[in-house]
Design a protein around this motif. Structure first.
Motif, PDB file in Angstrom:
ATOM      1  N   CYS A  36      55.888  -7.111  -6.084  1.00 42.15           N
ATOM      2  CA  CYS A  36      55.569  -8.430  -5.543  1.00 42.15           C
ATOM      3  C   CYS A  36      55.662  -9.425  -6.700  1.00 42.15           C
ATOM      4  CB  CYS A  36      54.180  -8.463  -4.923  1.00 42.15           C
ATOM      5  SG  CYS A  36      53.753 -10.103  -4.242  1.00 42.15           S
ATOM      6  N   VAL A  37      56.485 -10.454  -6.536  1.00 38.50           N
ATOM      7  CA  VAL A  37      56.715 -11.457  -7.580  1.00 38.50           C
ATOM      8  C   VAL A  37      56.260 -12.820  -7.053  1.00 38.50           C
ATOM      9  CG1 VAL A  37      58.412 -12.541  -9.086  1.00 38.50           C
ATOM     10  CG2 VAL A  37      58.691 -10.141  -8.414  1.00 38.50           C
ATOM     11  N   TRP A  66      58.842  -9.795  -1.936  1.00 35.66           N
ATOM     12  CA  TRP A  66      58.778  -8.354  -2.127  1.00 35.66           C
ATOM     13  C   TRP A  66      60.169  -7.849  -2.510  1.00 35.66           C
ATOM     14  CZ3 TRP A  66      54.779  -5.324  -2.804  1.00 35.66           C
ATOM     15  CH2 TRP A  66      53.532  -5.652  -2.252  1.00 35.66           C
ATOM     16  N   GLU A  67      60.232  -7.000  -3.535  1.00 33.37           N
ATOM     17  CA  GLU A  67      61.501  -6.410  -3.963  1.00 33.37           C
ATOM     18  C   GLU A  67      61.410  -4.889  -3.918  1.00 33.37           C
ATOM     19  OE1 GLU A  67      62.405  -7.795  -7.849  1.00 33.37           O
ATOM     20  OE2 GLU A  67      62.910  -9.839  -7.232  1.00 33.37           O
ATOM     21  N   VAL A 108      63.234  -7.893  -0.016  1.00 29.28           N
ATOM     22  CA  VAL A 108      63.084  -7.409   1.349  1.00 29.28           C
ATOM     23  C   VAL A 108      62.215  -8.340   2.204  1.00 29.28           C
ATOM     24  CG1 VAL A 108      63.493  -4.998   0.777  1.00 29.28           C
ATOM     25  CG2 VAL A 108      61.173  -5.934   0.573  1.00 29.28           C
ATOM     26  N   ASN A 109      61.478  -9.230   1.574  1.00 24.90           N
ATOM     27  CA  ASN A 109      60.716 -10.236   2.323  1.00 24.90           C
ATOM     28  C   ASN A 109      60.253 -11.311   1.357  1.00 24.90           C
ATOM     29  OD1 ASN A 109      59.598 -11.458   4.530  1.00 24.90           O
ATOM     30  ND2 ASN A 109      57.703 -10.273   4.512  1.00 24.90           N
ATOM     31  N   SER A 157      53.425  -7.704  -9.820  1.00 21.76           N
ATOM     32  CA  SER A 157      52.732  -6.423  -9.807  1.00 21.76           C
ATOM     33  C   SER A 157      53.500  -5.492  -8.883  1.00 21.76           C
ATOM     34  CB  SER A 157      51.285  -6.595  -9.331  1.00 21.76           C
ATOM     35  OG  SER A 157      50.575  -5.370  -9.437  1.00 21.76           O
ATOM     36  N   SER A 158      53.238  -4.180  -8.977  1.00 25.77           N
ATOM     37  CA  SER A 158      54.013  -3.223  -8.177  1.00 25.77           C
ATOM     38  C   SER A 158      53.117  -2.147  -7.598  1.00 25.77           C
ATOM     39  CB  SER A 158      55.108  -2.581  -9.030  1.00 25.77           C
ATOM     40  OG  SER A 158      54.543  -1.829 -10.090  1.00 25.77           O
ATOM     41  N   ILE A 159      53.658  -1.457  -6.575  1.00 19.14           N
ATOM     42  CA  ILE A 159      52.994  -0.338  -5.941  1.00 19.14           C
ATOM     43  C   ILE A 159      54.071   0.671  -5.533  1.00 19.14           C
ATOM     44  CG2 ILE A 159      53.072  -1.360  -3.630  1.00 19.14           C
ATOM     45  CD1 ILE A 159      50.322  -0.091  -3.132  1.00 19.14           C
ATOM     46  N   THR A 160      53.754   1.959  -5.606  1.00 19.08           N
ATOM     47  CA  THR A 160      54.717   3.022  -5.285  1.00 19.08           C
ATOM     48  C   THR A 160      54.341   3.683  -3.968  1.00 19.08           C
ATOM     49  OG1 THR A 160      55.150   3.445  -7.624  1.00 19.08           O
ATOM     50  CG2 THR A 160      55.752   5.177  -6.068  1.00 19.08           C
ATOM     51  N   ILE A 161      55.344   3.847  -3.098  1.00 22.35           N
ATOM     52  CA  ILE A 161      55.147   4.515  -1.811  1.00 22.35           C
ATOM     53  C   ILE A 161      55.790   5.894  -1.874  1.00 22.35           C
ATOM     54  CG2 ILE A 161      55.708   4.495   0.647  1.00 22.35           C
ATOM     55  CD1 ILE A 161      55.569   1.512   0.635  1.00 22.35           C
TER      56      ILE A 161
END
Length: 427
Positions: free
Chosen positions: A310-311, A277-278, A284-285, A321-325
């Motif tokens: 997420c890579v 996770w970036e 970050v994990n 792929s990505s997600i926005t918080i």
């Protein structure tokens, strides 16, 4: 002087006996349905080198009347019925090769075998000791050799079967799913006394073939066996998925400040991918096990807002792929809730107040109608004293039923002309 001729005769017999000899094993093992090879190399006196000879194999310990013949090079009609068309020599008798082949071995073929040579001049010789043939169940299986099987790259998968027998050749065939097309080529090679039968299946694999099976079968006239290979197709990461217990809408989730959330990322690949996770370009994990990684975000603040990627990658490729918080401030959330609560409370209070006014006006109107009823003689003063009106705060509704006919023509709320819109106009 008398003993000398006997010594020379014994020496001559020893020399001659050494010329009649054979090299054969004491034991040979074979499996049912296959062929058996009894190796044999023999020698004889040199003066017989140019003489025609025939070879005979007996299925017995030694020559005796009616002993079963396993092979006769001159006349196959002399062979026992159960051996006919199943036996032969692997070499040439003139070269001293007397090796016997028995095809399609059965349990009844077990037992002793010895070789006999017969020359045209009438000289014959039986070579002892006999070779013992042991017969067991068929257990041999083919062997499958597979290289690295990589998506989209042509590969050769080889099936082999080894035998020391030059009898009936086995058939090698492939059983493969219809959606795993390929071409097949067969060959046979010899290394010393071993024959290697090979079948090569050439195919171009894809990820959908992962876990499917290929079977190579070796078949003889009466027996067969097989070996199965499960395909492990190597391929780049694919079908990456991001999930969360919070609702995801348009690759985004909204979290109230102070709450917690978790993101789960999974992917399909072989070998397993390294996942990470970036956030803001910083890892970050990360995880390198079972194609998944989880990111926990406890006590969310505005600093964790933004895009999370997420890579997933392995030696054959990568995917992401990505997600926005988005983070919603708790003060704003609580102010909206409080405002809604105050509005509901004020609305209820105002509505109750207006209804109270209407009811109070109705009571006053009812008292006026009661006085008129007394003056009209509807009931006597005595009755009035027996059922006096109590204080208006205590008597609402107690005596109403008795005088319902007096008031039914009048609307107790006739002075309360408020509709629903008016009651809630200020809410």
């Amino acid at each position: 002087m008398i003993r000398k001729p006997y010594f020379l005769l014994s020496l001559l017999q020893a020399v001659l006996s050494q010329e009649w000899k054979a090299d054969t094993p004491r034991d040979v093992r074979a499996q049912k349905g296959l062929c058996a090879l009894i190796p044999c190399h023999y020698s004889y006196p040199s003066n017989l080198a140019n003489k025609h000879r025939d070879g005979v194999w007996f299925n017995t310990e030694e020559v005796r009347p009616w002993a079963p013949l396993a092979f006769h090079s001159k006349d196959h009609g002399h062979e026992s019925d159960r051996f006919r068309h199943r036996t032969g020599l692997s070499g040439d008798l003139k070269d001293g090769d007397c090796s016997l082949i028995i095809n399609n071995i059965t349990a009844e073929d077990a037992g002793p075998y010895f070789f006999r040579v017969e020359f045209d001049n009438g000289e014959n010789f039986n070579y002892y000791p006999a070779t013992q043939l042991h017969v067991s169940d068929f257990t041999d299986k083919p062997t499958i050799f597979a290289p690295e099987i990589i998506e989209g790259k042509s590969c050769n998968i080889t099936c082999t079967f080894n035998t020391t027998c030059r009898g009936t050749a086995p058939d090698l065939t492939w059983d493969n799913p219809t959606d795993v097309p390929g071409s097949v080529s067969n060959s046979v090679t010899q290394h010393g006394g071993t024959l290697t039968y090979s079948s090569v299946l050439t195919l171009v694999p894809s990820p959908k073939h992962y876990g499917q099976t290929l079977t190579c079968r070796v078949s003889f006239p009466s027996v067969s066996s097989q070996r199965t290979l499960a395909l492990t197709v190597q391929y780049a990461p694919r079908n990456l998925s991001i999930t969360s217990l919070d609702m995801i809408k348009d690759s985004s989730i909204s979290i109230t400040e102070g709450n917690s959330t978790a993101l789960h990322c999974s992917v399909e690949s072989f070998p397993a991918s390294n996942l990470r996770w970036e956030h803001l370009g910083v890892t970050v994990n990360r995880s390198s096990s079972n194609n998944e990684v989880r990111l926990e975000l406890p006590h969310v603040t505005s600093r964790v807002a933004g895009e999370y990627r997420c890579v997933a990658e392995n030696e054959h490729g990568a995917v992401e792929s990505s997600i926005t918080i988005t983070v919603e401030r708790r003060e704003t959330h609580e102010w909206k809730g409080a405002l809604l609560g105050v509005g509901i409370t004020l609305s209820g209070t105002l509505a109750g107040f207006l209804i109270y006014i209407c009811v109070r006006k109705g009571r006053n109107t009812g008292k006026g109608h009661s006085a008129q009823a007394v003056r009209a003689g509807i009931y006597s003063p005595h009755e009035q004293s027996d059922k006096p009106w109590k204080d208006e705060e205590e008597t609402l509704g107690i005596e109403t039923d008795r005088y319902r006919n007096v008031f039914q023509a009048d609307n107790i709320y006739e002075n309360c002309n408020l509709d629903e819109d008016s009651i809630y106009a200020n809410v």
